[in-house]
Design an enzyme around this catalytic site. Structure first.
Site, PDB file in Angstrom:
ATOM      1  N   LYS A 107       0.934  -0.967  -0.041  1.00 61.33           N
ATOM      2  CA  LYS A 107      -0.153   0.067  -0.014  1.00 61.33           C
ATOM      3  C   LYS A 107       0.810   1.324   0.058  1.00 61.33           C
ATOM      4  O   LYS A 107       2.120   1.085   0.398  1.00 61.33           O
ATOM      5  CB  LYS A 107      -1.045   0.084   1.325  1.00 61.33           C
ATOM      6  CG  LYS A 107      -2.116   0.831   1.095  1.00 61.33           C
ATOM      7  CD  LYS A 107      -3.335   0.165   0.281  1.00 61.33           C
ATOM      8  CE  LYS A 107      -4.531   0.870   0.154  1.00 61.33           C
ATOM      9  NZ  LYS A 107      -5.523   0.005  -0.116  1.00 61.33           N
ATOM     10  N   ASP A 147      -6.985   4.107  -4.625  1.00 63.34           N
ATOM     11  CA  ASP A 147      -7.605   4.026  -3.421  1.00 63.34           C
ATOM     12  C   ASP A 147      -8.244   5.279  -3.136  1.00 63.34           C
ATOM     13  O   ASP A 147      -8.674   6.002  -3.806  1.00 63.34           O
ATOM     14  CB  ASP A 147      -6.717   3.468  -2.216  1.00 63.34           C
ATOM     15  CG  ASP A 147      -7.241   3.079  -0.954  1.00 63.34           C
ATOM     16  OD1 ASP A 147      -7.778   2.108  -0.916  1.00 63.34           O
ATOM     17  OD2 ASP A 147      -7.229   3.869   0.061  1.00 63.34           O
TER      18      ASP A 147
END
Ligand code: NAD
Length: 420
Positions: A107, A147
């Site tokens: 991430k 995201d």
């Protein structure tokens, strides 16, 4: 912090610990899996439109690479910290294993408020952040995706920046791109579609009908708005929705299509002006007496206190990490099923995988093929989670999902062995 209301990484480790006793994993391997493999912190200097240079902080964490190249989104939000990015990278590792994608988990993020940035500033920030993490990513190494507050345009800038350095176009270095430059049909709505698929599966499992089920959704961005539209298409009645500005509640049901179009054009829900709806605050939305509550914004919103007052029949976690371990205990005790994030929002990464496969094969699929494959994979992961929950006598669905993921990652590490 007491009662499981702690930092995101600590929460994730607690979730892993709870699944440990139901998983068949070597103790040393398990210990290794609790630690991120590497995290890069980069300074991201950006020339602002007024001539000032501002320095933002960016991160990329590669948590577990036992099962393949790292994969996970990039978030632009003021809450981004190393702790948050690390936990999100861990959750990606377990999510990819649960839905059986040949990926590890990663991430990234930049601590910023994109609402305060012009389009040009956002582009410069994206290009400089990509340059900063360029050493870490690559089509066979680590593949970013959208995201919170990042979208196909941001992915296009990332892909272009990486490609400029390579000297040729490398579409498969990121997923969630516009279709015109190698994106796949179905990616934009994939996470919301996944949320609607697992919600329907849960209702089937509980022997209840989704038709006319009342739904409240916190967070009306890409995931929340698409989940709303697709649940409405499956017959559900979305009665409440909110974003960072506030929320709307209409017990007869909101016009989700109108709302989604309004939000896509940049509107704030608090200013929508629906004469039939009343205003509702974000925390009050979570306490509504509805059939389904869907957190689709930020982490740690369902705390122990919120869980104690929750009136909904089920929780479907579209956001990553919305429920603290303390709240999980309360919800399990109160017999309120929670479809965990690593299952409920896995539609996005599943279609990202399908995009990467298409890029790698240089062959494009139709929307129907993509949607059918998404549904097949998510239904299979849902069935497996419920089966594990029942067969192994596990107290909740999250722990069952983690047990499957930990088994899979653990086996990969055991086969590969410890270097050196
Ligand atoms: P987005 O930026 O499109 O939308 C985020 C929404 O949350 C917006 O409506 C925003 O106003 C709202 N929000 C932000 N801060 C808030 C706050 N403090 N209180 C209430 N609402 C707030 O982001 P998204 O892509 O829809 O992501 C939402 C969640 O879903 C995140 O947790 C993300 O990690 C998760 N997720 C996204 C994807 C994806 O494919 N986009 C995939 C898996 C998981």
């Amino acid at each position: 912090m007491a009662n499981g209301e702690s930092g995101s990484v600590e929460n994730m480790r607690t979730q892993m610990d709870r699944a440990r006793e139901y998983a068949e994993v070597d103790e040393n391997v398990f210990t290794r899996m609790q630690h991120p493999e590497r995290t890069l912190k980069v300074s991201v200097p950006v020339l602002m439109d007024d001539g000032e240079e501002r320095v933002f902080e960016g991160y990329r964490c590669q948590f577990d690479g036992g099962r393949g190249p790292y994969k996970g989104g990039v978030r632009y939000h003021p809450s981004v910290t190393m702790d948050e990015v690390t936990a999100l990278a861990g959750w990606m590792s377990w999510k990819n294993a649960l839905v059986d994608l040949p990926y590890g988990g990663a991430k990234g993020g930049v601590s910023c408020d994109p609402k305060e940035l012009s389009r040009d500033e956002l582009k410069r920030l994206t290009r400089r952040y990509t340059e900063g993490i360029r050493r870490m990513i690559g089509p066979q190494i680590d593949i970013p995706a959208p995201d919170m507050n990042t979208n196909p345009q941001v992915m296009a800038w990332m892909m272009d920046t990486y490609s400029v350095y390579e000297g040729y176009t490398v579409p498969q270095v990121v997923t969630g791109k516009p279709v015109e430059i190698g994106g796949t049909p179905g990616r934009v709505e994939a996470t919301g579609r996944g949320v609607s698929i697992v919600t329907e599966q849960l209702f089937e499992h509980l022997d209840e009908a989704i038709d006319d089920a009342t739904v409240a959704i916190q967070g009306f961005g890409n995931v929340g708005a698409w989940a709303a539209r697709l649940l409405a298409r499956r017959g559900a009645n979305v009665v409440a929705a909110s974003d960072v500005s506030g929320g709307l509640y209409d017990p007869d049901g909101l016009d989700v299509i109108g709302l989604a179009e309004y939000v896509e054009e940049g509107g704030d829900l608090a200013e929508y002006g629906d004469p039939d709806a009343t205003e509702i605050a974000n925390d009050a939305l979570l306490a509504l007496d509805v059939d389904v509550v869907i957190p689709a914004a930020i982490a740690n919103v369902i705390t122990t206190e919120v869980a104690e007052n929750l009136e909904a029949g089920v929780v479907v976690e579209a956001a990553n990490g919305p429920t603290t371990p303390g709240a999980d205990d309360v919800l399990a005790e109160r017999d309120i099923p929670v479809v965990p994030d690593i299952l409920a929002n896995a539609g996005g990464v599943t279609v990202s995988y399908l995009e990467w496969v298409q890029n790698t094969q240089e062959y494009a699929w139709t929307l129907e093929q993509v949607n059918a494959e998404l549904e097949r994979r998510l239904v299979s992961a849902f069935d497996e989670t419920v089966e594990t929950y029942t067969d192994r006598g596990i107290p909740d669905l999250r722990t069952a999902a983690y047990a499957i993921a930990i088994d899979r990652c653990g086996r990969a590490h055991s086969y590969r062995g410890l270097f050196p």
